[in-house]
Design a protein around this motif. Structure first.
Motif, mmCIF file in Angstrom:
data_model
loop_
_atom_site.group_PDB
_atom_site.id
_atom_site.type_symbol
_atom_site.label_atom_id
_atom_site.label_comp_id
_atom_site.label_asym_id
_atom_site.label_seq_id
_atom_site.Cartn_x
_atom_site.Cartn_y
_atom_site.Cartn_z
ATOM 1 N N ASP A 229 19.582 31.534 36.596
ATOM 2 C CA ASP A 229 20.479 32.248 37.515
ATOM 3 C C ASP A 229 20.329 33.767 37.437
ATOM 4 O O ASP A 229 20.854 34.493 38.272
ATOM 5 C CB ASP A 229 21.933 31.820 37.321
ATOM 6 N N ALA A 230 19.587 34.268 36.458
ATOM 7 C CA ALA A 230 19.372 35.713 36.322
ATOM 8 C C ALA A 230 18.010 36.161 36.852
ATOM 9 O O ALA A 230 17.754 37.360 36.951
ATOM 10 C CB ALA A 230 19.505 36.122 34.855
ATOM 11 N N TRP A 231 17.152 35.240 37.196
ATOM 12 C CA TRP A 231 15.797 35.591 37.612
ATOM 13 C C TRP A 231 15.767 36.556 38.788
ATOM 14 O O TRP A 231 15.055 37.556 38.762
ATOM 15 C CB TRP A 231 14.992 34.338 37.966
ATOM 16 N N ARG A 232 16.531 36.291 39.833
ATOM 17 C CA ARG A 232 16.474 37.118 41.046
ATOM 18 C C ARG A 232 16.914 38.559 40.765
ATOM 19 O O ARG A 232 16.296 39.502 41.254
ATOM 20 C CB ARG A 232 17.303 36.496 42.159
ATOM 21 N N ALA A 233 17.972 38.723 39.970
ATOM 22 C CA ALA A 233 18.435 40.077 39.649
ATOM 23 C C ALA A 233 17.386 40.807 38.805
ATOM 24 O O ALA A 233 17.098 41.981 39.040
ATOM 25 C CB ALA A 233 19.770 40.023 38.919
ATOM 26 N N TRP A 234 16.820 40.121 37.820
ATOM 27 C CA TRP A 234 15.834 40.752 36.939
ATOM 28 C C TRP A 234 14.596 41.187 37.726
ATOM 29 O O TRP A 234 14.024 42.243 37.467
ATOM 30 C CB TRP A 234 15.439 39.792 35.811
ATOM 31 N N LEU A 235 14.207 40.393 38.691
ATOM 32 C CA LEU A 235 13.015 40.702 39.480
ATOM 33 C C LEU A 235 13.290 41.656 40.633
ATOM 34 O O LEU A 235 12.395 41.985 41.405
ATOM 35 C CB LEU A 235 12.392 39.402 40.006
ATOM 36 N N GLY A 236 14.541 42.099 40.785
ATOM 37 C CA GLY A 236 14.881 43.056 41.824
ATOM 38 C C GLY A 236 15.084 42.436 43.188
ATOM 39 O O GLY A 236 15.111 43.136 44.195
ATOM 40 N N GLU A 237 15.240 41.127 43.240
ATOM 41 C CA GLU A 237 15.430 40.440 44.513
ATOM 42 C C GLU A 237 16.891 40.439 44.956
ATOM 43 O O GLU A 237 17.186 40.051 46.078
ATOM 44 C CB GLU A 237 14.912 38.997 44.409
ATOM 45 N N GLN A 238 17.799 40.815 44.080
ATOM 46 C CA GLN A 238 19.215 40.977 44.437
ATOM 47 C C GLN A 238 19.757 42.164 43.661
ATOM 48 O O GLN A 238 19.235 42.506 42.595
ATOM 49 C CB GLN A 238 20.011 39.704 44.162
ATOM 50 N N PRO A 239 20.770 42.823 44.170
ATOM 51 C CA PRO A 239 21.310 44.014 43.510
ATOM 52 C C PRO A 239 21.857 43.693 42.116
ATOM 53 O O PRO A 239 22.443 42.631 41.894
ATOM 54 C CB PRO A 239 22.449 44.459 44.433
ATOM 55 N N ALA A 240 21.638 44.624 41.191
ATOM 56 C CA ALA A 240 22.168 44.479 39.829
ATOM 57 C C ALA A 240 22.300 45.864 39.210
ATOM 58 O O ALA A 240 21.456 46.732 39.428
ATOM 59 C CB ALA A 240 21.247 43.616 38.982
ATOM 60 N N THR A 241 23.350 46.053 38.441
ATOM 61 C CA THR A 241 23.536 47.319 37.738
ATOM 62 C C THR A 241 22.759 47.277 36.425
ATOM 63 O O THR A 241 22.339 46.205 35.972
ATOM 64 C CB THR A 241 25.028 47.548 37.427
ATOM 65 N N VAL A 242 22.605 48.422 35.814
ATOM 66 C CA VAL A 242 21.964 48.486 34.499
ATOM 67 C C VAL A 242 22.753 47.623 33.508
ATOM 68 O O VAL A 242 22.169 46.892 32.709
ATOM 69 C CB VAL A 242 21.857 49.947 34.007
ATOM 70 N N ARG A 243 24.071 47.678 33.596
ATOM 71 C CA ARG A 243 24.924 46.858 32.711
ATOM 72 C C ARG A 243 24.634 45.366 32.906
ATOM 73 O O ARG A 243 24.526 44.622 31.943
ATOM 74 C CB ARG A 243 26.389 47.157 32.975
ATOM 75 N N ASP A 244 24.490 44.922 34.166
ATOM 76 C CA ASP A 244 24.170 43.522 34.461
ATOM 77 C C ASP A 244 22.838 43.124 33.828
ATOM 78 O O ASP A 244 22.706 42.049 33.239
ATOM 79 C CB ASP A 244 24.066 43.272 35.974
ATOM 80 N N LEU A 245 21.840 43.989 33.973
ATOM 81 C CA LEU A 245 20.510 43.682 33.450
ATOM 82 C C LEU A 245 20.486 43.665 31.926
ATOM 83 O O LEU A 245 19.837 42.809 31.320
ATOM 84 C CB LEU A 245 19.484 44.664 34.003
#
Length: 118
Positions: A64-80
């Motif tokens: 469930d974290a793949w898309r955020a890690w790869l930049g395919e969905q928005p994420a903050t530095v805290r999220d990453l």
């Protein structure tokens, strides 16, 4: 299984749920004909199992974290940073393997077969 802590021997590790290791791939164009490829593995604090073996372990992403890690969905530095948590020990299996693992000349499936410790 007995602890493999502080033993100078290779081990096999298996993650029992689907995940992917976190890393960074970079390809740099040096000249028109030459590229340099590099890859880095991101590490994190070890879980209980890996702490017996080393002071860090590869960071591993839940699906469930793949898309955020790869930049395919928005994420903050805290999220990453939050996805860099250690992989759960309960979802890993560890076993001793042959010392043949330490020689780059060896490259066959038997390298990951469990061995009995004396």
């Amino acid at each position: 299984m007995r602890s493999l802590a502080r033993e100078d021997r290779p081990i096999g590790l298996l993650m029992t749920t689907p995940r992917v290791g976190e890393g960074s791939l970079e390809i740099v164009q040096v000249t028109h004909e030459r590229r340099i490829r590099s890859f880095a593995i991101i590490t994190t604090t070890p879980n209980e199992l890996c702490a017996e073996l080393h002071n860090r372990m590869p960071a591993v992403l839940k699906p469930d974290a793949w898309r955020a890690w790869l930049g395919e969905q928005p994420a903050t530095v805290r999220d990453l940073k939050a996805v860099l948590a250690p992989y759960p020990s309960a979802e890993m299996i560890c076993w001793p393997v042959s010392t043949r693992v330490g020689n780059v000349k060896n490259n066959d499936p038997s390298l990951i077969e469990p061995i009995l410790l004396q």
